[in-house]
Scaffold this active site. Structure first.
Site, PDB file in Angstrom:
ATOM      1  N   ARG A 104     -42.164 -39.012 -61.759  1.00 50.33           N
ATOM      2  CA  ARG A 104     -42.411 -39.186 -60.330  1.00 50.33           C
ATOM      3  C   ARG A 104     -41.666 -38.139 -59.518  1.00 50.33           C
ATOM      4  NH1 ARG A 104     -46.527 -41.522 -58.019  1.00 50.33           N
ATOM      5  NH2 ARG A 104     -46.476 -42.866 -59.864  1.00 50.33           N
ATOM      6  N   SER A 156     -52.130 -35.050 -62.631  1.00 49.41           N
ATOM      7  CA  SER A 156     -50.805 -34.481 -62.407  1.00 49.41           C
ATOM      8  C   SER A 156     -49.807 -35.011 -63.429  1.00 49.41           C
ATOM      9  CB  SER A 156     -50.311 -34.802 -60.992  1.00 49.41           C
ATOM     10  OG  SER A 156     -51.117 -34.188 -60.023  1.00 49.41           O
ATOM     11  N   HIS A 193     -43.457 -34.823 -60.028  1.00 45.87           N
ATOM     12  CA  HIS A 193     -44.698 -34.874 -59.260  1.00 45.87           C
ATOM     13  C   HIS A 193     -44.434 -34.648 -57.774  1.00 45.87           C
ATOM     14  CE1 HIS A 193     -48.072 -37.166 -57.239  1.00 45.87           C
ATOM     15  NE2 HIS A 193     -48.753 -36.391 -58.060  1.00 45.87           N
TER      16      HIS A 193
END
Length: 212
Positions: free
Chosen positions: A37, A14, A40
């Site tokens: 982050r 990812s 994601h």
């Protein structure tokens, strides 16, 4: 279709998929870790252009966590999203007061939200802490008022309140007043999952902040 079951492989792939979306942006290394982050967590690369950092935000946040600072959140959803193992490894703590009886009572007395009442009751306990607000614009408004009055001065604000009433305005006030380091998502988007992702990105970061 081959299903990937290993969570570490899923996360690694990812992050590799997200990497090209960061081309053209001037994020430093810890900022980049936070942005990845958030992307994601949301599954939405278009959110990158709305992520905004105070220049010292990541450095201050990472160093504060490494020194076992306290983390305060506006809602329990955000608290539960912060990695407890990484937090404990640094000796840091996390608190949410929204369900505390004294907060409920104070909110009723002052005719404000419980999230805002918790900030007001915490007061100077917020000094040198990380305050993460993922849901309630009123909590961010109250926190900014406390800072302006000299009652509290956190090390870092992670301010990502979400919604159509006060969310964008509270974040723009935070940016304009520039009272302490902060990171945010401009506009109506935000939420507890994003705020938790930002805290976790700081917890997971293992690089040196001095030269970033």
């Amino acid at each position: 279709m081959d299903i990937i079951w290993d969570p570490q492989i899923i996360e690694t792939q990812s992050m590799a998929i997200i990497e090209p979306y960061l081309q053209g942006y001037s994020f430093n290394a810890p900022e980049k870790a936070v942005v990845k982050r958030v992307v994601h967590t949301t599954g939405d690369p278009s959110i990158i252009e709305h992520i905004f950092f105070h220049p010292a935000a990541c450095k201050i946040g990472i160093e504060a966590l490494r020194k076992a600072t306290a983390v305060f959140t506006d809602v329990n959803m955000l608290l539960t999203g912060i990695n407890p193992t990484k937090l404990a490894a640094y000796g840091a703590t996390v608190s949410c007061g929204i369900a505390e009886p004294e907060v409920v009572k104070a909110a009723s007395k002052w005719q404000i939200t419980r999230a805002a009442a918790a900030m007001r009751l915490w007061g100077s306990r917020l000094n040198d802490a990380i305050v993460a607000i993922g849901n309630a614009p009123t909590a961010l408004f109250e926190l900014l008022a406390l800072i302006d009055k000299g009652v509290a001065r956190p090390a870092l604000i992670i301010g990502t309140p979400v919604g159509f009433v006060g969310a964008a305005e509270s974040k723009e006030m935070m940016i304009k007043e520039n009272l302490v380091p902060y990171m945010t998502i401009r506009g109506t988007r935000g939420g507890s999952t994003i705020a938790a992702a930002m805290v976790n990105a700081l917890l997971y970061y293992e690089g040196d902040t001095e030269d970033e």
